[in-house]
Design a protein around this motif. Structure first.
Motif, PDB file in Angstrom:
ATOM      1  N   ARG A   1       5.371   7.500   4.149  1.00 52.61           N
ATOM      2  CA  ARG A   1       4.119   6.744   4.187  1.00 52.61           C
ATOM      3  C   ARG A   1       2.932   7.637   3.893  1.00 52.61           C
ATOM      4  O   ARG A   1       2.027   7.254   3.138  1.00 52.61           O
ATOM      5  CB  ARG A   1       3.952   6.093   5.568  1.00 52.61           C
ATOM      6  CG  ARG A   1       2.663   5.298   5.717  1.00 52.61           C
ATOM      7  CD  ARG A   1       2.563   4.660   7.077  1.00 52.61           C
ATOM      8  NE  ARG A   1       3.650   3.712   7.292  1.00 52.61           N
ATOM      9  CZ  ARG A   1       3.825   3.044   8.422  1.00 52.61           C
ATOM     10  NH1 ARG A   1       2.969   3.224   9.440  1.00 52.61           N
ATOM     11  NH2 ARG A   1       4.832   2.192   8.557  1.00 52.61           N
ATOM     12  N   VAL A   2       2.939   8.860   4.432  1.00 51.25           N
ATOM     13  CA  VAL A   2       1.840   9.798   4.174  1.00 51.25           C
ATOM     14  C   VAL A   2       1.815  10.198   2.702  1.00 51.25           C
ATOM     15  O   VAL A   2       0.745  10.269   2.079  1.00 51.25           O
ATOM     16  CB  VAL A   2       1.979  11.045   5.073  1.00 51.25           C
ATOM     17  CG1 VAL A   2       0.999  12.137   4.656  1.00 51.25           C
ATOM     18  CG2 VAL A   2       1.768  10.679   6.532  1.00 51.25           C
ATOM     19  N   VAL A   3       2.993  10.442   2.132  1.00 51.16           N
ATOM     20  CA  VAL A   3       3.062  10.846   0.724  1.00 51.16           C
ATOM     21  C   VAL A   3       2.561   9.732  -0.181  1.00 51.16           C
ATOM     22  O   VAL A   3       1.775   9.962  -1.110  1.00 51.16           O
ATOM     23  CB  VAL A   3       4.505  11.247   0.346  1.00 51.16           C
ATOM     24  CG1 VAL A   3       4.596  11.552  -1.143  1.00 51.16           C
ATOM     25  CG2 VAL A   3       4.949  12.461   1.153  1.00 51.16           C
ATOM     26  N   VAL A   4       3.004   8.490   0.073  1.00 51.10           N
ATOM     27  CA  VAL A   4       2.583   7.354  -0.749  1.00 51.10           C
ATOM     28  C   VAL A   4       1.082   7.118  -0.613  1.00 51.10           C
ATOM     29  O   VAL A   4       0.382   6.863  -1.607  1.00 51.10           O
ATOM     30  CB  VAL A   4       3.382   6.092  -0.378  1.00 51.10           C
ATOM     31  CG1 VAL A   4       2.810   4.873  -1.083  1.00 51.10           C
ATOM     32  CG2 VAL A   4       4.852   6.262  -0.724  1.00 51.10           C
ATOM     33  N   THR A   5       0.577   7.208   0.617  1.00 46.58           N
ATOM     34  CA  THR A   5      -0.863   7.021   0.832  1.00 46.58           C
ATOM     35  C   THR A   5      -1.672   8.075   0.090  1.00 46.58           C
ATOM     36  O   THR A   5      -2.683   7.774  -0.547  1.00 46.58           O
ATOM     37  CB  THR A   5      -1.185   7.068   2.341  1.00 46.58           C
ATOM     38  OG1 THR A   5      -0.454   6.054   3.024  1.00 46.58           O
ATOM     39  CG2 THR A   5      -2.676   6.865   2.574  1.00 46.58           C
ATOM     40  N   THR A   6      -1.207   9.322   0.144  1.00 56.20           N
ATOM     41  CA  THR A   6      -1.884  10.403  -0.578  1.00 56.20           C
ATOM     42  C   THR A   6      -1.857  10.153  -2.076  1.00 56.20           C
ATOM     43  O   THR A   6      -2.860  10.348  -2.774  1.00 56.20           O
ATOM     44  CB  THR A   6      -1.216  11.752  -0.265  1.00 56.20           C
ATOM     45  OG1 THR A   6      -1.257  11.992   1.148  1.00 56.20           O
ATOM     46  CG2 THR A   6      -1.912  12.892  -0.992  1.00 56.20           C
ATOM     47  N   LEU A   7      -0.716   9.709  -2.576  1.00 60.27           N
ATOM     48  CA  LEU A   7      -0.586   9.430  -4.001  1.00 60.27           C
ATOM     49  C   LEU A   7      -1.545   8.332  -4.439  1.00 60.27           C
ATOM     50  O   LEU A   7      -2.245   8.466  -5.452  1.00 60.27           O
ATOM     51  CB  LEU A   7       0.860   9.034  -4.318  1.00 60.27           C
ATOM     52  CG  LEU A   7       1.148   8.530  -5.736  1.00 60.27           C
ATOM     53  CD1 LEU A   7       0.820   9.600  -6.764  1.00 60.27           C
ATOM     54  CD2 LEU A   7       2.606   8.096  -5.860  1.00 60.27           C
ATOM     55  N   VAL A   8      -1.591   7.234  -3.691  1.00 64.85           N
ATOM     56  CA  VAL A   8      -2.438   6.097  -4.061  1.00 64.85           C
ATOM     57  C   VAL A   8      -3.912   6.466  -4.001  1.00 64.85           C
ATOM     58  O   VAL A   8      -4.684   6.213  -4.943  1.00 64.85           O
ATOM     59  CB  VAL A   8      -2.136   4.884  -3.163  1.00 64.85           C
ATOM     60  CG1 VAL A   8      -3.143   3.768  -3.406  1.00 64.85           C
ATOM     61  CG2 VAL A   8      -0.718   4.383  -3.401  1.00 64.85           C
ATOM     62  N   MET A   9      -4.320   7.104  -2.900  1.00 66.97           N
ATOM     63  CA  MET A   9      -5.743   7.401  -2.716  1.00 66.97           C
ATOM     64  C   MET A   9      -6.220   8.463  -3.707  1.00 66.97           C
ATOM     65  O   MET A   9      -7.244   8.296  -4.372  1.00 66.97           O
ATOM     66  CB  MET A   9      -5.994   7.854  -1.279  1.00 66.97           C
ATOM     67  CG  MET A   9      -5.764   6.769  -0.243  1.00 66.97           C
ATOM     68  SD  MET A   9      -6.122   7.304   1.451  1.00 66.97           S
ATOM     69  CE  MET A   9      -7.883   7.637   1.341  1.00 66.97           C
ATOM     70  N   SER A  10      -5.482   9.562  -3.820  1.00 74.00           N
ATOM     71  CA  SER A  10      -5.911  10.628  -4.730  1.00 74.00           C
ATOM     72  C   SER A  10      -5.744  10.208  -6.181  1.00 74.00           C
ATOM     73  O   SER A  10      -6.558  10.574  -7.046  1.00 74.00           O
ATOM     74  CB  SER A  10      -5.129  11.916  -4.451  1.00 74.00           C
ATOM     75  OG  SER A  10      -3.729  11.693  -4.554  1.00 74.00           O
TER      76      SER A  10
ATOM     77  N   ALA B   1      -2.692  14.415  -6.459  1.00 73.85           N
ATOM     78  CA  ALA B   1      -1.993  13.153  -6.722  1.00 73.85           C
ATOM     79  C   ALA B   1      -0.614  13.406  -7.316  1.00 73.85           C
ATOM     80  O   ALA B   1       0.386  12.790  -6.898  1.00 73.85           O
ATOM     81  CB  ALA B   1      -2.826  12.287  -7.664  1.00 73.85           C
ATOM     82  N   LEU B   2      -0.526  14.305  -8.270  1.00 73.24           N
ATOM     83  CA  LEU B   2       0.746  14.550  -8.936  1.00 73.24           C
ATOM     84  C   LEU B   2       1.698  15.354  -8.057  1.00 73.24           C
ATOM     85  O   LEU B   2       2.916  15.220  -8.185  1.00 73.24           O
ATOM     86  CB  LEU B   2       0.499  15.260 -10.270  1.00 73.24           C
ATOM     87  CG  LEU B   2      -0.302  14.394 -11.262  1.00 73.24           C
ATOM     88  CD1 LEU B   2      -0.692  15.199 -12.489  1.00 73.24           C
ATOM     89  CD2 LEU B   2       0.482  13.159 -11.660  1.00 73.24           C
ATOM     90  N   ALA B   3       1.153  16.166  -7.163  1.00 68.88           N
ATOM     91  CA  ALA B   3       2.012  16.840  -6.190  1.00 68.88           C
ATOM     92  C   ALA B   3       2.672  15.821  -5.267  1.00 68.88           C
ATOM     93  O   ALA B   3       3.858  15.939  -4.931  1.00 68.88           O
ATOM     94  CB  ALA B   3       1.190  17.846  -5.370  1.00 68.88           C
ATOM     95  N   ALA B   4       1.916  14.807  -4.851  1.00 71.31           N
ATOM     96  CA  ALA B   4       2.502  13.733  -4.046  1.00 71.31           C
ATOM     97  C   ALA B   4       3.585  13.002  -4.829  1.00 71.31           C
ATOM     98  O   ALA B   4       4.630  12.635  -4.270  1.00 71.31           O
ATOM     99  CB  ALA B   4       1.406  12.760  -3.605  1.00 71.31           C
ATOM    100  N   LEU B   5       3.357  12.813  -6.130  1.00 65.68           N
ATOM    101  CA  LEU B   5       4.372  12.164  -6.968  1.00 65.68           C
ATOM    102  C   LEU B   5       5.634  13.012  -7.046  1.00 65.68           C
ATOM    103  O   LEU B   5       6.754  12.477  -6.980  1.00 65.68           O
ATOM    104  CB  LEU B   5       3.805  11.922  -8.368  1.00 65.68           C
ATOM    105  CG  LEU B   5       4.728  11.224  -9.372  1.00 65.68           C
ATOM    106  CD1 LEU B   5       5.064   9.813  -8.902  1.00 65.68           C
ATOM    107  CD2 LEU B   5       4.085  11.178 -10.752  1.00 65.68           C
ATOM    108  N   VAL B   6       5.483  14.318  -7.181  1.00 63.70           N
ATOM    109  CA  VAL B   6       6.645  15.210  -7.218  1.00 63.70           C
ATOM    110  C   VAL B   6       7.416  15.137  -5.906  1.00 63.70           C
ATOM    111  O   VAL B   6       8.651  15.052  -5.901  1.00 63.70           O
ATOM    112  CB  VAL B   6       6.197  16.657  -7.517  1.00 63.70           C
ATOM    113  CG1 VAL B   6       7.343  17.647  -7.279  1.00 63.70           C
ATOM    114  CG2 VAL B   6       5.712  16.780  -8.951  1.00 63.70           C
ATOM    115  N   LEU B   7       6.714  15.154  -4.782  1.00 63.25           N
ATOM    116  CA  LEU B   7       7.381  15.037  -3.483  1.00 63.25           C
ATOM    117  C   LEU B   7       8.151  13.729  -3.369  1.00 63.25           C
ATOM    118  O   LEU B   7       9.235  13.668  -2.779  1.00 63.25           O
ATOM    119  CB  LEU B   7       6.362  15.131  -2.352  1.00 63.25           C
ATOM    120  CG  LEU B   7       5.860  16.517  -1.975  1.00 63.25           C
ATOM    121  CD1 LEU B   7       4.808  16.415  -0.873  1.00 63.25           C
ATOM    122  CD2 LEU B   7       7.003  17.412  -1.511  1.00 63.25           C
TER     123      LEU B   7
END
Length: 369
Positions: A244-253, A276-282
Motif C-alpha cells: 500500500r505504501v509503495v502504490v501510494t508513493t507511485l501514484v502521488m509522485s 516514482a519510478l523507484a516505487a514502480l521498480v519495487l
C-alpha cells in the motif's frame, strides 16, 4: 540500459559463492516498457506524428522520454543487488566491476557509434540523421563517451546515445556511492542527493554552464541512480515495505512528476520522477510477466541493442514513412508493425552477434579477479 539482474530468493544473497545469476523477469519487463516508451516518443518526434494528433496524444508520446529515467533507476537497482550480503552493503570489487561494466556497455556501444557515425559523416546521408555533417572530433567524443561534457556534441552522431554516456559516468561513481550508503545510510545520502539535484537544476536554469545539457548530466541525474540503489537495499536488505505504501508513493509522485513535466517545471523534476519510478521498480521487480506482457519481457532482454540502433533507423526512414501519407494514425500503425519489426529483428541479431558474446567474455574474464 545494460544491467545484470540477479534473482532474489529468501535467504540467498547475490554474489555468494556458487550462486548462479539469473534474470529478474519483472526487471526485463520494465526494460521493455522503457525502451518501447522511448521508441514511440521518437516516432512522434522524427516522423512528426504529433502535428495532427488531438490532445492529449502528443503529450502522451512525449512522456515516453522518461523511459530513460526508468533505465537509470533499474541500473542502480541491478548493480547494487550483488553488493548486499547478509543485509549489509559490501565494497565494490573495483577491477572485476570495471571489467564487467566495460565489456557489457562499450563493445555494442562502439559498434552502434560506428554505424551512426558512418551516416552522420557521409556527404550523402548526413542530412537524414543530423543537422550538420559530423567530423572526426565528434566521433572521438562519442567513442570516449564525452559528448555530455563537450558543448553541442550531444546530437552530432546519435542523440539517443547521451544516456549511454551517462551510464558510463554513473559506473565511475558507483563504488563511491556504495561506500556512502554503507557509511552514512540511505536516510542521509538520499536527501543530500535530492538537494544536490535541485541545486543543479537551479544552476542550470539560472546560469547555464557553457551550453552543456545540464539535465542529462551528473550530478543532477545521480539521484535517480541512487533511488535504484535504495530499492536494492530494501529488497535484499530484508526491509519490508507494505504494498500500500509503495502504490501510494507511485501514484502521488507519478502524478506530481507528470504535472511538473506538463508545466515544464524543471527544478526537482528529476528527483520526483526518480522516486516514482523507484516505487514502480519495487512493485514490479519480482513480477513474472504473463499473457500479453510476456513478449515485452522477452523484448527487454535485448532492449539495449534496440535502443542503440533505433534512432538512426527512424531518421533514415522518416521521409519514406511520410511519403506513405500524412495520416498520423497510419504512421503510428506503420511504426508499430513494419518499423518496429524491422528494427527489432536487426537488434536481436545485433544482440546475439555482438552484445551477448561481449557480455559472456566479460563474465569469463572477471572470474579471474
Amino acid at each position: 540500459m545494460p544491467t545484470d539482474a540477479v534473482e532474489h530468493r529468501p535467504g540467498v544473497h547475490a554474489g555468494t559463492q556458487g550462486h548462479a545469476q539469473h534474470r529478474l523477469p519483472g526487471v526485463d519487463l520494465l526494460r521493455g516498457v522503457a525502451c518501447l516508451s522511448v521508441y514511440f516518443c521518437h516516432v512522434n518526434a522524427y516522423w512528426h506524428t504529433g502535428e495532427s494528433l488531438p490532445w492529449p496524444l502528443p503529450e502522451f508520446f512525449e512522456f515516453g522520454a522518461h523511459g530513460v529515467d526508468l533505465f537509470i533507476v533499474i541500473s542502480g537497482f541491478c548493480l547494487a543487488l550483488p553488493q548486499i550480503r547478509s543485509s549489509r552493503l559490501e565494497a565494490v570489487p573495483l577491477r572485476r566491476f570495471a571489467i564487467r561494466r566495460a565489456t557489457r556497455l562499450l563493445p555494442p556501444y562502439w559498434v552502434a557509434v560506428g554505424v551512426a557515425g558512418f551516416f552522420a559523416m557521409s556527404p550523402s546521408f548526413y542530412g537524414h540523421v543530423v543537422a550538420q555533417r559530423a567530423g572526426v572530433d565528434e566521433l572521438l567524443g562519442y567513442v570516449l563517451t564525452l559528448q555530455l561534457v563537450v558543448p553541442h556534441q550531444v546530437g552530432t552522431i546519435n542523440g539517443s546515445l547521451w544516456s549511454v554516456a551517462l551510464e558510463a559516468h554513473l559506473y565511475l561513481v558507483f563504488p563511491v556511492l556504495i561506500w556512502a550508503f554503507a557509511k552514512f545510510g540511505a536516510r542521509r545520502v538520499l536527501p543530500a542527493l535530492v538537494a544536490l539535484s535541485i541545486l543543479w537544476d537551479v544552476v542550470g536554469n539560472v546560469a547555464p554552464i557553457a551550453g552543456l545539457p545540464y539535465d542529462k548530466q551528473l550530478p543532477g541525474r545521480l539521484i535517480q541512480f541512487a533511488f535504484g540503489v535504495g530499492c536494492a537495499i530494501l529488497v535484499r536488505g530484508g526491509i519490508r515495505v507494505s504494498r500500500r505504501v509503495v502504490v501510494t508513493t507511485l501514484v502521488m509522485s507519478g502524478t506530481c512528476a507528470m504535472a511538473m513535466s506538463t508545466l515544464d517545471f524543471a527544478v526537482g523534476r528529476l528527483s520526483v520522477w526518480g522516486l516514482a519510478l523507484a516505487a514502480l521498480v519495487l512493485l514490479v521487480a519480482e513480477y513474472e510477466p504473463r499473457g500479453l506482457l510476456r513478449p515485452v519481457g522477452v523484448f527487454g532482454v535485448f532492449s539495449y541493442s534496440f535502443y542503440l540502433l533505433h534512432q538512426p533507423a527512424l531518421l533514415l526512414s522518416s521521409r519514406a514513412a511520410r511519403g506513405v501519407g500524412q495520416n498520423p494514425y497510419l504512421l503510428i500503425a506503420l511504426a508499430s508493425t513494419v518499423g518496429f519489426g524491422v528494427v527489432a529483428t536487426v537488434s536481436y541479431v545485433f544482440y546475439r552477434v555482438i552484445e551477448l558474446p561481449s557480455h559472456r567474455y566479460g563474465r569469463r574474464l572477471s572470474t579471474r579477479f
